[in-house]
Structures are given as C-alpha cells and as structure tokens.
Design an enzyme around this catalytic site. Sequence first.
Site, PDB file in Angstrom:
ATOM      1  N   HIS A  22      16.890 -33.735  48.888  1.00 36.13           N
ATOM      2  CA  HIS A  22      17.217 -32.972  50.114  1.00 36.13           C
ATOM      3  C   HIS A  22      17.642 -31.761  49.702  1.00 36.13           C
ATOM      4  CE1 HIS A  22      17.903 -32.230  54.340  1.00 36.13           C
ATOM      5  NE2 HIS A  22      18.723 -33.154  54.468  1.00 36.13           N
ATOM      6  N   GLY A  59      23.710 -42.686  42.623  1.00 37.40           N
ATOM      7  CA  GLY A  59      23.715 -43.089  43.955  1.00 37.40           C
ATOM      8  C   GLY A  59      22.938 -44.282  44.298  1.00 37.40           C
ATOM      9  N   TYR A  60      23.295 -45.182  45.189  1.00 36.55           N
ATOM     10  CA  TYR A  60      22.473 -46.317  45.239  1.00 36.55           C
ATOM     11  C   TYR A  60      22.443 -46.754  46.951  1.00 36.55           C
ATOM     12  CZ  TYR A  60      19.652 -50.524  43.821  1.00 36.55           C
ATOM     13  OH  TYR A  60      18.510 -51.293  43.622  1.00 36.55           O
ATOM     14  N   ASP A  88      13.942 -30.485  58.063  1.00 39.43           N
ATOM     15  CA  ASP A  88      14.507 -31.758  58.154  1.00 39.43           C
ATOM     16  C   ASP A  88      15.742 -31.749  59.271  1.00 39.43           C
ATOM     17  OD1 ASP A  88      14.267 -34.435  56.348  1.00 39.43           O
ATOM     18  OD2 ASP A  88      16.507 -34.110  56.522  1.00 39.43           O
ATOM     19  N   ARG A 119      29.685 -45.276  41.574  1.00 41.26           N
ATOM     20  CA  ARG A 119      31.296 -45.579  41.202  1.00 41.26           C
ATOM     21  C   ARG A 119      31.492 -46.998  41.222  1.00 41.26           C
ATOM     22  NH1 ARG A 119      33.862 -43.392  46.733  1.00 41.26           N
ATOM     23  NH2 ARG A 119      32.385 -44.256  48.353  1.00 41.26           N
ATOM     24  N   LYS A 120      32.148 -47.463  40.211  1.00 47.26           N
ATOM     25  CA  LYS A 120      32.468 -49.036  40.223  1.00 47.26           C
ATOM     26  C   LYS A 120      33.274 -49.590  41.157  1.00 47.26           C
ATOM     27  CE  LYS A 120      32.150 -49.825  35.086  1.00 47.26           C
ATOM     28  NZ  LYS A 120      32.840 -49.505  33.819  1.00 47.26           N
TER      29      LYS A 120
HETATM   30  N1  LIG Z   1      18.201 -41.928  53.994  1.00 51.45           N
HETATM   31  C1  LIG Z   1      17.078 -41.288  54.222  1.00 51.45           C
HETATM   32  O1  LIG Z   1      16.192 -41.499  55.226  1.00 51.45           O
HETATM   33  C2  LIG Z   1      16.684 -39.954  53.404  1.00 51.45           C
HETATM   34  C3  LIG Z   1      15.299 -39.491  53.486  1.00 51.45           C
HETATM   35  C4  LIG Z   1      15.171 -38.564  52.674  1.00 51.45           C
HETATM   36  C5  LIG Z   1      16.161 -37.655  51.891  1.00 51.45           C
HETATM   37  N2  LIG Z   1      17.475 -38.307  51.868  1.00 51.45           N
HETATM   38  C6  LIG Z   1      18.111 -37.605  51.053  1.00 51.45           C
HETATM   39  O2  LIG Z   1      18.605 -38.618  49.808  1.00 51.45           O
HETATM   40  C7  LIG Z   1      19.875 -38.466  49.541  1.00 51.45           C
HETATM   41  C8  LIG Z   1      20.463 -39.904  49.560  1.00 51.45           C
HETATM   42  O3  LIG Z   1      20.592 -40.495  50.673  1.00 51.45           O
HETATM   43  P1  LIG Z   1      20.677 -41.825  51.073  1.00 51.45           P
HETATM   44  O4  LIG Z   1      20.551 -42.086  52.532  1.00 51.45           O
HETATM   45  O5  LIG Z   1      19.896 -42.874  50.176  1.00 51.45           O
HETATM   46  O6  LIG Z   1      22.327 -41.857  50.687  1.00 51.45           O
HETATM   47  P2  LIG Z   1      23.546 -42.462  51.467  1.00 51.45           P
HETATM   48  O7  LIG Z   1      23.322 -43.858  52.138  1.00 51.45           O
HETATM   49  O8  LIG Z   1      24.085 -41.203  52.500  1.00 51.45           O
HETATM   50  O9  LIG Z   1      24.624 -42.363  50.260  1.00 51.45           O
HETATM   51  C9  LIG Z   1      25.091 -43.560  49.615  1.00 51.45           C
HETATM   52  C10 LIG Z   1      25.529 -43.613  48.245  1.00 51.45           C
HETATM   53  O10 LIG Z   1      26.408 -42.297  48.043  1.00 51.45           O
HETATM   54  C11 LIG Z   1      27.510 -42.793  47.237  1.00 51.45           C
HETATM   55  N3  LIG Z   1      28.792 -42.259  47.744  1.00 51.45           N
HETATM   56  C12 LIG Z   1      29.321 -42.070  48.887  1.00 51.45           C
HETATM   57  N4  LIG Z   1      30.510 -41.337  48.837  1.00 51.45           N
HETATM   58  C13 LIG Z   1      30.705 -41.240  47.586  1.00 51.45           C
HETATM   59  C14 LIG Z   1      31.642 -40.802  46.828  1.00 51.45           C
HETATM   60  N5  LIG Z   1      32.640 -40.172  47.435  1.00 51.45           N
HETATM   61  N6  LIG Z   1      31.702 -40.761  45.464  1.00 51.45           N
HETATM   62  C15 LIG Z   1      30.659 -41.387  44.911  1.00 51.45           C
HETATM   63  N7  LIG Z   1      29.758 -41.987  45.504  1.00 51.45           N
HETATM   64  C16 LIG Z   1      29.631 -41.908  46.901  1.00 51.45           C
HETATM   65  C17 LIG Z   1      27.486 -44.509  47.786  1.00 51.45           C
HETATM   66  O11 LIG Z   1      28.269 -45.165  46.890  1.00 51.45           O
HETATM   67  P3  LIG Z   1      29.349 -46.532  47.473  1.00 51.45           P
HETATM   68  O12 LIG Z   1      28.261 -47.510  47.891  1.00 51.45           O
HETATM   69  O13 LIG Z   1      29.898 -46.784  46.441  1.00 51.45           O
HETATM   70  O14 LIG Z   1      29.900 -46.014  48.617  1.00 51.45           O
HETATM   71  C18 LIG Z   1      26.164 -44.696  47.786  1.00 51.45           C
HETATM   72  O15 LIG Z   1      25.513 -44.989  46.526  1.00 51.45           O
HETATM   73  C19 LIG Z   1      20.455 -37.350  50.629  1.00 51.45           C
HETATM   74  O16 LIG Z   1      20.228 -36.252  49.956  1.00 51.45           O
HETATM   75  C20 LIG Z   1      19.669 -37.472  51.641  1.00 51.45           C
HETATM   76  O17 LIG Z   1      19.702 -36.313  52.371  1.00 51.45           O
HETATM   77  C21 LIG Z   1      17.667 -39.610  52.685  1.00 51.45           C
END
Ligand SMILES: NC(=O)c1ccc[n+]([C@@H]2O[C@H](COP(=O)([O-])OP(=O)(O)OC[C@H]3O[C@@H](n4cnc5c(N)ncnc54)[C@H](OP(=O)(O)O)[C@@H]3O)[C@@H](O)[C@H]2O)c1
Length: 402
Positions: free
Chosen positions: A174, A87-88, A258, A111-112
């Site tokens: 998380h 994930g990015y 959280d 995912r590509k």
């Molecule tokens: N954001 C925050 O403030 C924060 C803080 C602390 C902890 N966290 C935790 O960190 C983790 C990541 O959070 P985030 O906010 O960085 O991520 P996010 O923006 O919620 O997730 C984005 C990633 O998920 C991928 N994704 C979404 N649907 C998908 C699918 N069906 N198949 C494959 N890939 C998919 C996206 O890829 P595509 O670009 O290809 O869609 C992208 O790489 C979570 O567990 C979150 O609770 C977040």
Amino acid sequence: MSLRTQALRAAVRANVPRASRSFSLLARQAPKAAVAAASRMGLTSQATRGVKTLDFAGTKEDVYERADWPVERLQDYFKNDTLAMIGYGSQGHGQSLNARDNGLNVIIGVRKGGESWKQAQEDGWVPGETLFDIPEAIEKGTIIMNLLSDAAQSSTWPEIAPLITKGKTLYFSHGFSVVYKDDTHVVPPKDVDVILAAPKGSGRTVRTLFLEGRGINSSIAVYQDVTGHAKEKAVALAIGIGSGYVYETTFEKEVYSDLYGERGVLMGGIQGMFLAQYEVLRKNGHSPSEAFNETVEEATQSLFPLIGKYGMDYMYNACSTTARRGALDWAPKFKEANLPVFEALYKSVRDGSETRRSLEFNSRKTYREDLQKELDEIDNQEIWRAGKTVRALRPDAKKEDL
Ligand SMILES: NC(=O)c1ccc[n+]([C@@H]2O[C@H](COP(=O)([O-])OP(=O)(O)OC[C@H]3O[C@@H](n4cnc5c(N)ncnc54)[C@H](OP(=O)(O)O)[C@@H]3O)[C@@H](O)[C@H]2O)c1
C-alpha cells in the site's frame, strides 16, 4: 483475532486442494521437485512472452503477466534473497504462503505471543527456522515486506527504520505509509529500493485464486530506485506472491485510488445506497423481506454478478424493457446527486484527512472494542437482520440455517 477471521482461515486451509498442499510441502523441501509439481499443476508457463501493451478504452497501458515469470525464472531471480514478511494478517498469510509454494525463500516476522505468531505456526512456519520476532526477521531478510497494519507500520517505524540497511529492499502493499509520511513519519532510508505490489483484493483471495491456479490482479510501483532494478523486482515479487496480471502505477495513485474506492462504491458508498433505498421502501409499508430482496438480494445474487462477468450493457440487456427504461432514466440523476459526495471524498483523501482519521482510530488502545461496537450496530440494523433470514432461504442454504 475474531472468530470470523479464524473461521475464514480454517476455510481457506480446508479448501486447499490436495495437490496444492503437497506442492506447498514440496516447495519447502526441494525446489526442483516444486518446479516439476508446479508445472504439472499448470502454475508454470512454457512460453516467455514480453510485456503487453493493451488498449484500455483508448488509453495504452503496460501489463505484465505471470507467463513472463515461470516459477523457474522466479526461483533463479530470487535465489540469493530471503523474503522477510513482516506481519501475518490477511496479506501476510496469503502472500507468504504463495511465495513459499513458488519455492522462494520466505521467513515471517511478527511479535511474539500475538495472534499472528500463533497463526503462523498453524500454517507451518517454525520458530527459530522460518518464524522470528520482527527485528530478527528484518536482520535475516534481504527483501523486507512490510505487511503490518497501516497504523502499526507508523507506530513501529522508529524501531524498524535503523534495521533497513543498505542493500536491502523495502516493500509495501500500500502506498499509505510513505505517501502520507508527514502523518505516518515513515521515511525510507535513501540507499534502498522502495517498491510496492498491491493485490487488488483481500489476502484471502490472494491465496484462494493462487490455489485455483489463477492469480489476483495487482498493481506495482517504484518509490525509490537505487539499484536500477527496482521495477523488475516489483514485478517479479508481485508474481511471486501470486498475482496473475500486474498493472503499473505510482505510490500516490495507488493509495489515492484505494482509499477513495473503498470509501466509495466498494464499501461505504454501497452501504449507504443500500440503506437509503431500504429505508424508503420500509417507510412506504413494504415488508422487510420485500425491501431486502429488492435492495440487496437481487443485486448481489443476480445483477452485480452479471455486471462483473459481462459489463453494464449486458446487465441492461438481460433485464425487462420496463426495468431498463426506468434505470436508464434514473442513472444520470444518481450520478448528479453522488458527484459532489465523490468530489468531497477525493479531496479528503488527497489532503490526508482520511489518513489522519484512520491513524487516529486504528491506533487507539480500544480500537478492537470500538470497531466491534460499530460493526455490531450494522449487524443489528433491520436490513441485515432481515438479510439473514433471506439468505437462509436461498436454494443452496443448509436446513440448519433456518
Ligand atoms: N487486507 C486487504 O484487503 C489489503 C489489500 C491490499 C493491500 N493491503 C495492505 O497490506 C498491508 C497489510 O494489511 P493486512 O490487512 O494484511 O494486515 P492487518 O490485518 O491490517 O495487520 C495485521 C498484522 O499487523 C500486526 N500488528 C498490528 N499492530 C501491531 C503492532 N503494534 N506491533 C506489531 N505488529 C502489529 C498484527 O500482528 P498481531 O497478530 O500480533 O496483532 C498482524 O500481523 C497494509 O499495508 C494494507 O493496507 C491490504
């Protein structure tokens, strides 16, 4: 990816100090040079100190700090590991770039063809070398860092689970997926360490604080310890991804606090309070600018920063005697009025209602459009439209904002 997110990413990249950018390059090319560069930039510590037990208002808690993990120790500790960031999004971006700058061996799995695939390449991850599709990255990684969106962690689990083989470590930021396993169906295999490092802030802040030579506060937790080293690994990873101080918790407490906090004072609660106060002012004939200034502008620009920097008592002391007397009298009434709402919120978090709501909404095919509709509604509320004009009148605003 929204234009706003793209702009944020560009801003973060633009704000990277020159020294850090070259450090990032060095880290990828030559770990020893990276250590020297890190040292020059103050990212390493000479002293190796122990865990600190600190007194938090009468309760003793252990805190780990970056000084315990100089970059040389981090690199040595993870010398046989490949960190596979799956994930990015904002966390994947911040955590992976920081770990790479710390000289750790990092690869990305997304995912590509998706937005993340494109963004990762823009940040220097190379397809076939450091950027792979999700199954390939998991196969190559020893530490699998699941940073997909929480809804995607659940929907992709059936494909991911068989790839998490014995000897690997499963990492989350998380507690959501494993704590609410009845709803997410994320049940980790029994023969791997399962750990968590959760930065207390957005991935953007994880990156910017690291680049400033500081570090975000994070929590760590262990869900499953098969090697006997899970906690140490969690602390080391938390530092590796750019944390400054690390607090210990459990998966359950991390996710309960959280979900509760973001629905409460951090986001939902403050939005509700702002709106209620603004509406009463408007109903009583106050202009939009006056209502906004007395509700949001003074809070965010003057008083909240004082609370953040020095505490509530300091903020009170910095205000007029009239303001102070009235606020002291009304604070208990607000507490009393809000308490039942917070009690109901905590219950809704604990019993999984919030998780089910989040999984249902965030898994919809129309998720992005549905969300955008709600955000547009907020943007169109008078309070925030008034806010745009007020912000443009700040002394540091640019003329073209008017
Ligand atoms: N954001 C925050 O403030 C924060 C803080 C602390 C902890 N966290 C935790 O960190 C983790 C990541 O959070 P985030 O906010 O960085 O991520 P996010 O923006 O919620 O997730 C984005 C990633 O998920 C991928 N994704 C979404 N649907 C998908 C699918 N069906 N198949 C494959 N890939 C998919 C996206 O890829 P595509 O670009 O290809 O869609 C992208 O790489 C979570 O567990 C979150 O609770 C977040």
